[in-house]
Design an enzyme around this catalytic site. Structure first.
Site, PDB file in Angstrom:
ATOM      1  N   ARG A 495       0.852  -1.028   0.133  1.00  0.00           N
ATOM      2  CA  ARG A 495      -0.022   0.041  -0.006  1.00  0.00           C
ATOM      3  C   ARG A 495       0.897   1.233  -0.018  1.00  0.00           C
ATOM      4  O   ARG A 495       2.048   1.262  -0.134  1.00  0.00           O
ATOM      5  CB  ARG A 495      -0.953   0.055   1.162  1.00  0.00           C
ATOM      6  N   GLU A 497       2.482   3.065   1.836  1.00  0.00           N
ATOM      7  CA  GLU A 497       3.294   3.264   3.040  1.00  0.00           C
ATOM      8  C   GLU A 497       4.452   2.920   2.881  1.00  0.00           C
ATOM      9  O   GLU A 497       5.617   4.082   2.734  1.00  0.00           O
ATOM     10  CB  GLU A 497       2.632   2.602   4.284  1.00  0.00           C
ATOM     11  N   TRP A 555       8.560   2.935  20.074  1.00  0.00           N
ATOM     12  CA  TRP A 555       9.236   3.084  18.799  1.00  0.00           C
ATOM     13  C   TRP A 555      10.524   3.743  18.784  1.00  0.00           C
ATOM     14  O   TRP A 555      11.415   3.391  18.311  1.00  0.00           O
ATOM     15  CB  TRP A 555       8.086   3.954  18.041  1.00  0.00           C
ATOM     16  N   GLU A 755      -0.496  -7.918   8.977  1.00  0.00           N
ATOM     17  CA  GLU A 755      -0.262  -6.820  10.018  1.00  0.00           C
ATOM     18  C   GLU A 755      -1.567  -6.937  11.249  1.00  0.00           C
ATOM     19  O   GLU A 755      -0.764  -6.572  12.168  1.00  0.00           O
ATOM     20  CB  GLU A 755      -0.652  -5.431   9.018  1.00  0.00           C
TER      21      GLU A 755
END
Length: 902
Positions: A495, A497, A555, A755
């Protein structure tokens, strides 16, 4: 085609030169004296690099020896220059076992120079090896002084792609030729009609405002006396093309190209051919060349012999040389990771069900990343269209809803009638299925072949899971990795991304580093993280980060955890040294934000995509603060920062106490009673496992022995269960086949990781199209547990200098094993349970020690080759432990058996 990581033209000279270097001490003439050999020499963990950073070469090697219990006790390294007999540097004998990242300690090396080095070793048995074969490298250019080329682009300042060329004459063929090339955008280069390399979408993705990679190629064999032509194709790539869903032109508006060809001749002279205003440019065949949207290619617009001698086209005009090129040159940096290449091919088959009139739908049999090679019978001027998808709709048509704004469509307009082929040049896709339309007769598709693309990392790990479903799971994990490791560690290659999400690689790096050699690849990405670090010291949620993405716990912590994983996996401290100051700034920031209560709340993502089992963001952030501090303490100690090591150890301990005081309740529950909370607290060593074990297990039983974890919790889930003695429950979660589980995806036909746990729902409908990738490696982090508990291999010291062999059979699996090509050599296991006996075959490389646990085995019954293990050379410290029998193995190959206790 030239080779990027070999020095073709100087091999004989260098070998002769090193053979005539100042003579080392001669080894004994006995055959036993030279049983030990030195192999697999690497310079900065690369094989024969052609543009090595001059200031910091380091050397690594492996040993081969048939004797058991072999370790290196001393080494000698010598280095010489191309064409010179004298040794430039000789370390002399150094009494040290170090085989990884041995630093060069001679005089400063010359830029753009070829060197070769050798090593010999002494071992603990008193043997001295022969000198190794030579390893070669060439140093980088002195930037900007050695970069003589201009930056050129399409003649039209608004042009988004171009073809470029320069004709030149040579009075003699060069004896050595090096092409140094870069782009703001992506390029392909040619000499005399042939590609100079096999790289894809070079120079790759980076923050072009901070550094611009350049590549170096040996092109000696492609040049000759007389007329020659150097040419290139240029497209926007990540520089000016679409980035995810954020649109194009995040770094610049129009791509630029810069290259210089150094030619050395037999008479000692040299010359340069470089980009400048004398180059010719044409718009070329690319009507669109976009990584996200796809490629539109009109073959009619490609001049005949455009990249070779003899073009007669009138389409050429002077290439544009815009102002400001010097600023770009200042940012040039040699590529020091492996490039993206074609790593495999897959033939497609025509699906039996063809629901769309005028279309042909093909199945590659595997969700993959790359492009296709299309062979067709076609008519000139008739545009053929290719669309890509990961899944099929219920009616059998191509499913593209989850691509969001990504067109993922390629178009090819032939220049002539008849059979021909087309392969996209400047895009890539994530797909299993390909739809071909636009032909006069759909049957005119002759063949569709998938070209698998990705960063060309060496495969290092193999897993025999002893179970068909688990073998497929391992395949899904590795296919997800090979597709998403594309210049950077991306997410979802289909996609709009394809970003370098830090949270995903934070959890997946340990698994990835079993599967492939990730050292240079992830070291480069860590540099991207440092380039994107905020002035305050925070790491971003993605790297590179042209859209200024925010960050969050789990993250930003990848700046610490990935560095630690690389050091612990490969044993090379350079990854710590390179990022130490940056990591220190980040640690100071999160410690300051946590305040005196040591409560860290950081970012929006938390335990991403959990299944209605939320974990408080402050619990996650505080856990990572303690965990980061512990890892930093170890890394600081390893690199001689004793005061920092003490500070981080104290911070880790204080945060651990604060965590327990805030989240651990008197009844043994933790936080909000989430699976992720327990798994992370146990796995990160923040609470006594026994105190929370019952409550943790209850959360799993409450969901009928199924998981509910998201991105951050999943990698800790099975390890935490194993840590509290619940291996049977860990195996049950691993082997579940109904929703939600890894096996559910496989039962649904998955060939890569999804995902979401529910990317395809139990009723057969698709998950939320706004975020629903079928190729997303985060939940593949379970591979780390599989290697540790099925293959039984786990590091106990950096680089696997000391490692555990401790398989934990379960789930009815009666055999398993695996192998890992470690920094010291091949580690391998194979085990079976049969007739009340446990058999274990183990290979331990020289320079290492294995701590082996044979599960549920009576220590007194352990044998090696049918003899009592207690009396065998290479085996020591055989003793009973709660888990079974434990023993230490020096290097060698062992076949162990033992009686399984009741």
């Amino acid at each position: 085609m030239a080779l990027k990581y070999s020095v073709i033209g100087v091999g004989v000279v260098l070998s002769t030169m090193l053979a005539s270097c100042a003579s080392p001490t001669k080894p004994s003439s006995t055959s036993e004296q030279n049983d030990i050999q030195v192999t697999d020499l690497r310079t900065n963990e690369l094989n024969h690099p052609l543009a090595l950073v001059t200031a910091a070469p380091s050397f690594s090697w492996k040993l081969v020896d048939n004797a058991r219990g072999t370790t290196q006790v001393a080494y000698e390294v010598r280095l010489a220059k191309d064409g010179d007999s004298p040794t430039l540097w000789d370390s002399g004998w150094v009494d040290d076992s170090q085989q990884i990242g041995v630093p060069y300690a001679g005089d400063a090396l010359t830029h753009g120079q070829a060197y070769a080095w050798q090593v010999r070793v002494r071992d603990n048995h008193g043997k001295t090896s022969a000198w190794s074969s030579s390893a070669r490298f060439e140093t980088d250019l002195d930037i900007p002084n050695d970069w003589h080329a201009s930056w050129i682009g399409p003649a039209d300042p608004a042009g988004t792609s171009a073809i470029l060329r320069k004709a030149f004459d040579l009075s003699q063929a060069p004896v050595r030729a090096r092409l140094y090339v870069s782009a703001l955008g992506v390029y392909r280069t040619y000499l005399n009609g042939q590609r100079t390399d096999g790289d894809i979408l070079a120079p790759g993705w980076t923050d072009y405002n901070k550094r611009i990679p350049y590549q170096a190629y040996d092109v000696t064999a492609q040049l000759h006396a007389g007329h020659n032509v150097i040419a290139a194709m240029l497209a926007p790539g990540w520089y000016a093309g679409h980035i995810a869903s954020f649109g194009p032109e995040k770094y610049g508006k129009s791509p630029l190209f810069s290259a210089q060809l150094r030619l050395d001749f037999a008479d000692g002279t040299h010359t340069w051919v470089k980009t400048d205003g004398t180059w010719q440019a044409a718009s070329g065949p690319f009507r669109q060349a976009d990584i996200i949207m796809g490629e539109t290619y009109d073959a009619r617009a490609l001049p005949e012999r455009w990249n070779d001698i003899g073009t007669v086209s009138t389409a050429w005009e002077a290439a544009r040389v815009p102002a400001g090129g010097d600023a770009h040159t200042q940012l040039l940096h040699p590529q020091d990771d492996v490039p993206v290449r074609v790593t495999g091919k897959r033939p497609a088959v025509l699906l039996p069900r063809q629901p769309t009139a005028g279309a042909r739908l093909f199945d590659l049999g595997q969700n993959m990343v790359g492009v296709v090679e299309l062979r067709v019978k076609a008519r000139a001027g008739k545009t053929i269209q290719l669309r890509y998808g990961e899944m099929l709709n219920p009616d059998g048509s191509l499913y593209t809803a989850n691509l969001r704004t990504a067109k993922a469509t390629d178009r090819f307009t032939p220049a002539q009638d008849g059979e021909q082929s087309y392969t996209p040049t400047f895009t890539y896709h994530g797909f299993r299925y390909v739809e071909v339309t636009g032909l006069d007769d759909p049957a005119d598709v002759l063949a569709v072949t998938g070209l698998v693309e990705g960063s060309d990392l060496a495969w290092t790990g193999k897993l025999d899971a002893g179970n068909t479903m688990l073998d497929q799971l391992q395949s899904n994990i590795t296919w997800g990795q090979r597709g998403n490791f594309f210049s950077i560690p991306t997410d979802t290659p289909a996609r709009d991304e394809r970003l370098g999400w830090a949270g995903d690689i934070n959890v997946f790096a340990p698994t990835a580093s079993f599967n492939q050699d990730t050292y240079t690849f992830l070291s480069k990405w860590l540099r991207d993280m440092r380039d994107a670090q905020t002035p305050e010291g925070d790491y971003p949620g993605i790297a590179p980060n042209p859209v200024h993405m925010e960050s969050g716990a789990g993250w930003s912590d990848a700046g610490i955890t990935v560095a630690y994983t690389l050091w612990h996996t490969y044993g090379d401290r350079r990854v710590i040294d390179d990022g130490y100051a940056s990591m220190g700034r980040f640690m100071a920031l999160i410690e300051r934000r946590a305040g005196p209560d040591l409560k860290r709340v950081h970012g929006p993502w938390a335990d991403w995509l959990h299944l209605d089992d939320p974990t408080p963001p402050d619990l996650l952030g505080t856990a990572y603060l303690a965990y980061d501090a512990r890892l930093m303490s170890e890394m600081a100690a390893a690199t001689g920062h004793a005061a920092d090591a003490a500070h981080y150890a104290d911070l880790a301990e204080r945060t651990k106490r604060a965590f327990a005081a805030r989240y651990l309740h008197a009844d043994g529950t933790l936080g909000t009673d989430s699976q992720t909370g327990y798994a992370m607290a146990i796995g990160m060593g923040l609470v006594p496992p026994a105190m929370v074990a019952d409550a943790f297990v209850r959360t799993i039983h409450a969901r009928h022995d199924h998981l509910a974890t998201g991105f951050l919790g999943t990698p800790w889930l099975l390890p935490a269960l194993s840590a509290i003695g619940q291996n049977d429950l860990a195996w049950k979660l691993l082997l579940n086949r109904d929703y939600p589980s890894w096996g559910y995806e496989i039962q649904a036909g998955a060939t890569t990781m999804w995902e979401r746990w529910n990317s395809l729902k139990p009723d057969g409908s698709f998950g939320d199209v706004d975020m629903n990738s079928f190729n997303h490696y985060a939940y593949g982090a379970v591979g780390d547990w599989m290697y540790r508990h099925i293959a039984g291999i786990a590091p106990l010291a950096p680089g696997y200098a000391r490692f555990a062999i401790a398989p934990t059979p379960g789930g009815g699996v009666t055999h398993g094993g695996g192998s890992l090509e470690s920094a010291y050599g091949r580690i391998a296991t194979s085990w079976t349970i049969d007739g009340g006996r446990f058999s274990l075959d183990v290979t331990v490389p020289p320079g290492t020690t294995a701590e082996v646990t044979m599960p549920k085995v009576d220590a007194a019954s352990v044998q090696e080759q049918r003899q009592s293990a207690a009396s065998i050379t290479g085996i020591s410290q055989l003793h009973p432990v709660a888990a079974g029998a434990m023993l230490s193995l020096g290097s060698g190959h062992y076949v162990l058996t033992g009686k399984v206790s009741d």
